[in-house]
Scaffold this motif. Sequence first.
Motif, PDB file in Angstrom:
ATOM      1  N   THR A  23       0.838  -1.196   0.000  1.00 36.77           N
ATOM      2  CA  THR A  23       0.000   0.000   0.000  1.00 36.77           C
ATOM      3  C   THR A  23       0.875   1.248   0.000  1.00 36.77           C
ATOM      4  O   THR A  23       2.029   1.212   0.432  1.00 36.77           O
ATOM      5  CB  THR A  23      -0.910   0.024   1.235  1.00 36.77           C
ATOM      6  N   SER A  68      -9.310  -0.857   5.510  1.00 33.06           N
ATOM      7  CA  SER A  68      -9.167   0.374   4.722  1.00 33.06           C
ATOM      8  C   SER A  68     -10.193   1.392   5.195  1.00 33.06           C
ATOM      9  O   SER A  68     -11.282   1.027   5.652  1.00 33.06           O
ATOM     10  CB  SER A  68      -9.354   0.089   3.232  1.00 33.06           C
ATOM     11  N   LYS A  71     -12.841   6.073   0.773  1.00 36.56           N
ATOM     12  CA  LYS A  71     -13.525   5.520  -0.386  1.00 36.56           C
ATOM     13  C   LYS A  71     -13.036   4.108  -0.692  1.00 36.56           C
ATOM     14  O   LYS A  71     -11.849   3.816  -0.577  1.00 36.56           O
ATOM     15  CB  LYS A  71     -13.303   6.414  -1.607  1.00 36.56           C
ATOM     16  N   ALA A  72     -13.951   3.246  -1.125  1.00 37.46           N
ATOM     17  CA  ALA A  72     -13.592   1.855  -1.400  1.00 37.46           C
ATOM     18  C   ALA A  72     -12.581   1.735  -2.529  1.00 37.46           C
ATOM     19  O   ALA A  72     -11.677   0.902  -2.487  1.00 37.46           O
ATOM     20  CB  ALA A  72     -14.853   1.054  -1.737  1.00 37.46           C
ATOM     21  N   ASP A  73     -12.729   2.572  -3.568  1.00 36.00           N
ATOM     22  CA  ASP A  73     -11.839   2.484  -4.729  1.00 36.00           C
ATOM     23  C   ASP A  73     -10.547   3.287  -4.558  1.00 36.00           C
ATOM     24  O   ASP A  73      -9.598   3.102  -5.306  1.00 36.00           O
ATOM     25  CB  ASP A  73     -12.559   2.947  -6.000  1.00 36.00           C
ATOM     26  N   GLU A  74     -10.518   4.168  -3.545  1.00 37.50           N
ATOM     27  CA  GLU A  74      -9.329   4.979  -3.312  1.00 37.50           C
ATOM     28  C   GLU A  74      -9.223   5.303  -1.814  1.00 37.50           C
ATOM     29  O   GLU A  74      -9.527   6.412  -1.372  1.00 37.50           O
ATOM     30  CB  GLU A  74      -9.391   6.277  -4.129  1.00 37.50           C
TER      31      GLU A  74
END
Length: 214
Positions: A23, A68, A71-74
């Motif tokens: 990450t 995380s 946002k799920a995608d970022e």
Amino acid sequence: MAFLLHQARFFTTVNHLRDLPATARPEVAFAGRSNAGKSTAINLLCNQKRLAFASKTPGRTQHINYFSVGKADEPAGYLVDLPGYGYAEVPEAAKAHWEQLLSLYLQTRAQLAGLVLMMDARRPLTELDRRMIEWFAPTGKPIHALLTKCDKLTRQESVLALRTANKAFDEYSKQGYEGKLSAQLFSALKRVGLDEAHEVIESWIAPEEKSTAA
């Protein structure tokens, strides 16, 4: 008030440093003795009931769990739930694995922005708590202690527990520890210290958002 941590979801579990995710975003690690209330605190901070799980056999969980946030995608960053420590009945092999896993992660993980150290307010700064601080100290990154279960103390006892932690942290600072050391009272049951903890943790994950808001 909307909190970044409320957008938390399970990401991955690893058992060896070689499996740590590649990450790029900041990570905030949560550490604490077995039964210090770490899983309960993470769930409360993230406004979820079963995001983090407490092991049915304290001290036996030797995994690092990633969540995380954002946002799920970022994702804006990650919360990292480290194995609990200090349970007496853990086999020596498990203790050795724990020590290597935690010490190397805390000392070498470049993405790590800060450490949230969970300590039972009735028994703060045990030998193992101090070891965690001393592993992390050379990085110069901040440590914020949550003195959990403060609802079990009287007001006077709570003040004394906080004073004890701050005095110990002052000593570390005098010894040359460059990172910021801070402590607060916290109770998941009574929701004490929730906003303060959110503020500190989210400032580590998304400092640019906090500075803009200020």
